[in-house]
Design an enzyme around this catalytic site. Structure first.
Site, PDB file in Angstrom:
ATOM      1  CD  GLU A 287      57.186  52.288  64.744  1.00  0.00           C
ATOM      2  OE1 GLU A 287      56.713  51.929  63.637  1.00  0.00           O
ATOM      3  OE2 GLU A 287      58.134  53.092  64.857  1.00  0.00           O
ATOM      4  CD  GLU A 379      62.145  52.097  65.411  1.00  0.00           C
ATOM      5  OE1 GLU A 379      61.846  51.031  65.996  1.00  0.00           O
ATOM      6  OE2 GLU A 379      61.755  52.384  64.258  1.00  0.00           O
TER       7      GLU A 379
HETATM    8  C1  IDC Z   1      62.422  48.398  59.120  1.00  0.00           C
HETATM    9  C2  IDC Z   1      63.806  47.932  58.763  1.00  0.00           C
HETATM   10  C3  IDC Z   1      63.778  47.207  57.473  1.00  0.00           C
HETATM   11  C4  IDC Z   1      62.741  46.091  57.565  1.00  0.00           C
HETATM   12  C5  IDC Z   1      61.394  46.663  57.972  1.00  0.00           C
HETATM   13  C6  IDC Z   1      60.330  45.604  58.149  1.00  0.00           C
HETATM   14  O1  IDC Z   1      64.669  49.048  58.740  1.00  0.00           O
HETATM   15  O2  IDC Z   1      65.045  46.673  57.164  1.00  0.00           O
HETATM   16  O3  IDC Z   1      62.646  45.461  56.306  1.00  0.00           O
HETATM   17  O4  IDC Z   1      61.529  47.335  59.187  1.00  0.00           O
HETATM   18  O5  IDC Z   1      60.557  44.833  59.249  1.00  0.00           O
HETATM   19  C7  IDC Z   1      59.829  51.534  62.128  1.00  0.00           C
HETATM   20  C8  IDC Z   1      59.886  50.176  62.722  1.00  0.00           C
HETATM   21  C9  IDC Z   1      61.094  49.418  62.244  1.00  0.00           C
HETATM   22  C10 IDC Z   1      61.390  49.727  60.783  1.00  0.00           C
HETATM   23  C11 IDC Z   1      61.763  51.198  60.687  1.00  0.00           C
HETATM   24  C12 IDC Z   1      62.173  51.645  59.274  1.00  0.00           C
HETATM   25  O6  IDC Z   1      59.825  50.182  64.143  1.00  0.00           O
HETATM   26  O7  IDC Z   1      60.847  48.044  62.439  1.00  0.00           O
HETATM   27  O8  IDC Z   1      62.486  48.951  60.402  1.00  0.00           O
HETATM   28  N1  IDC Z   1      60.637  51.986  61.164  1.00  0.00           N
HETATM   29  O9  IDC Z   1      61.112  51.439  58.381  1.00  0.00           O
HETATM   30  N2  IDC Z   1      58.981  52.484  62.429  1.00  0.00           N
HETATM   31  C13 IDC Z   1      59.204  53.544  61.624  1.00  0.00           C
HETATM   32  C14 IDC Z   1      60.269  53.240  60.811  1.00  0.00           C
END
Ligand code: IDC
Length: 461
Positions: A287, A379
């Site tokens: 992302e 994702e």
């Molecule tokens: C989130 C995880 C969470 C973690 C966070 C930071 O769910 O447990 O603490 O990342 O690393 C994304 C990202 C993905 C995120 C997810 C939800 O690709 O890494 O995971 N998210 O926030 N993009 C939009 C949402």
């Protein structure tokens, strides 16, 4: 033509092909190809391509090969349907030569154009199996599930981008549906024999996305160790006939160029190691955020050649601006990509959504962009973009209905027992051995399992 058909029918009966109703549970596979340039003139040539099936009988096949000189093009072919994507050529059968018994041959041909020299094509493969003249025997026992036994990879073989879609070995568009791991640095214990068996058998997933964070205690802390873990999961997916999406999970910082050297090192290694596999797709930046499309494109144009040098024909997925929102979360849209695409072939663009956060304007963008750009939802979440909050059932359903309709592949965040509502399993599940009971699923897990496990309709031939 009638006489030819009658003759072929006689041969088919003689070869016992009338008994062919479907592929055997596990098939021996092999082929040889005789390629001859039968005439050549200034800028053009005619080639004869004789395919011989050395394996078990096939009903429906795809011949693929690579034109070594980027100036070469198939202009017109016969005895098959011919298509070309970049340097990769695919020929799928006509009705009358769909079925090839053991030892049977079919003669194809085409007229091509070229600039510069006109060397012989390489990497001839039939149904994803290299035409080396030898035969691959099915694995002993032929245990289920496995790559050759009606699994997603067994049916679809090596995938490639065709126009704005993802196509299988028969050059037909497919949608791959599956799950993303959570960060493997935190939730490695969730990816084991029992959980991956459940993903392949109960969830009937086509795809495992392997989320390898780069920061946050990820790859940068132990490049060799994380590379090995990713490769291990690629093998686990392969053994179950699932595609493996290798996700270089950049997130913070948002500019993928911050990790450019790491990306080159990582992808050179995984692409070399996995080049001969049928099931690998590369996702080069999860992302990008706080960064322009031009900077992302620049990163992609440096990383993709590294992958191609080792693994020339795998699909590569490029993250997009604004957390892979096609720019929408930054007030832009897909036109910045349409007007300035990444200079590479066989690539797709990532789109991500979280159903409770990303609504109509995002859906409208995807609907519109899908006719211009090859998209893959590498994702998505059923909840808010934090990964938590209430499940948005209606929003998720609207999104997945749209993706099904557009045949856009997807992976759900996450196949894990993280203590957050986006996770498919209840906290603590990965400490035990049960990944199949409905009692281990969260509300999100139950909803997504019901969607992912519905029957695939993969076209063959
Ligand atoms: C989130 C995880 C969470 C973690 C966070 C930071 O769910 O447990 O603490 O990342 O690393 C994304 C990202 C993905 C995120 C997810 C939800 O690709 O890494 O995971 N998210 O926030 N993009 C939009 C949402």
């Amino acid at each position: 033509m009638k006489r030819l058909l009658a003759w072929l029918a006689t041969c088919a009966t003689a070869l016992g092909l009338t008994a062919l109703t479907g592929p055997p549970a596990a098939a021996a596979a092999g082929c040889s190809v005789d390629y001859t340039v039968t005439s050549q003139w200034q800028g053009g040539f005619q080639a004869a391509v004789k395919i011989t099936n050395l394996g078990d009988p096939v009903s429906g096949w795809a011949l693929t090969f690579t034109l070594p000189d980027s100036g070469q093009k198939v202009v017109q072919g016969w005895n098959a349907t011919w298509s070309q994507s970049g340097s990769k050529v695919t020929a799928t059968p006509a009705d009358w030569n769909r079925t090839l018994g053991t030892g049977a041959s079919t003669d194809l041909g085409f007229v091509g154009s070229f600039t510069g020299s006109n060397p012989k094509p390489t990497a001839f493969a039939l149904g994803g199996v290299s035409c080396t003249g030898s035969v691959e025997q099915p694995p002993p026992g032929g245990g289920e599930p496995g790559p050759g036994t009606g699994t997603p990879v067994g049916i679809n073989g090596k995938v490639h981008v065709c126009g704005v879609k993802l196509c299988n070995q028969y050059d037909r568009p497919i949608q791959l549906r599956g799950m993303s791991t959570h960060g493997i640095q935190w939730f490695g214990s969730c990816y084991n024999t029992a959980s991956l068996d459940a993903l392949a058998r109960d969830w009937k997933a086509d795809l495992l996305r392997i989320a390898m964070y780069v920061q946050e205690s990820g790859y940068e802390t132990d490049p060799a160790g994380f590379t090995q873990r990713v490769n291990g999961l690629v093998d686990q997916a392969e053994a179950r006939g699932m595609y493996a999406l290798i996700d270089f999970h950049t997130l913070t910082p948002g500019d993928p160029n911050y990790n450019l050297e790491r990306a080159k090192t990582f992808f050179a290694s995984v692409a070399a190691r996995n080049a001969n596999k049928t099931n690998v797709i590369y996702e080069i930046a999860n992302e990008p955020n706080g960064v322009s499309w031009t900077a992302i494109k620049n990163y992609a144009e440096q990383v993709i050649p590294v992958i191609r040098a080792a693994d020339p024909d795998a699909v590569v997925i490029v993250g997009t601006r604004g957390w892979s929102s096609l720019g929408v979360s930054d007030g832009s849209d897909e036109s910045e990509i349409v007007n300035n695409p990444v200079n590479a072939t066989n690539i797709m663009y990532a789109f991500h959504f979280y159903a409770a956060s990303h609504k109509d304007v995002y859906r409208t963008t995807v609907s519109r962009a899908a006719s211009r750009l090859p998209l893959f939802v590498t994702e998505f979440g059923t909840v808010t973009a934090t990964g938590g909050g209430a499940l948005d059932r209606a929003g998720t359903t609207a999104w997945l209905d749209l993706l099904d309709q557009l045949k856009i592949g997807y992976a759900n965040w996450t196949y894990s027992d993280a203590d957050e509502s986006s996770a498919a399993f209840r906290p603590g599940t990965c400490n035990g051995g049960d990944y199949s009971s409905s009692s281990v699923l969260t509300e999100s897990g139950a909803l997504i399992k019901s969607r992912v496990s519905s029957a695939d309709a993969f076209p063959t031939g």
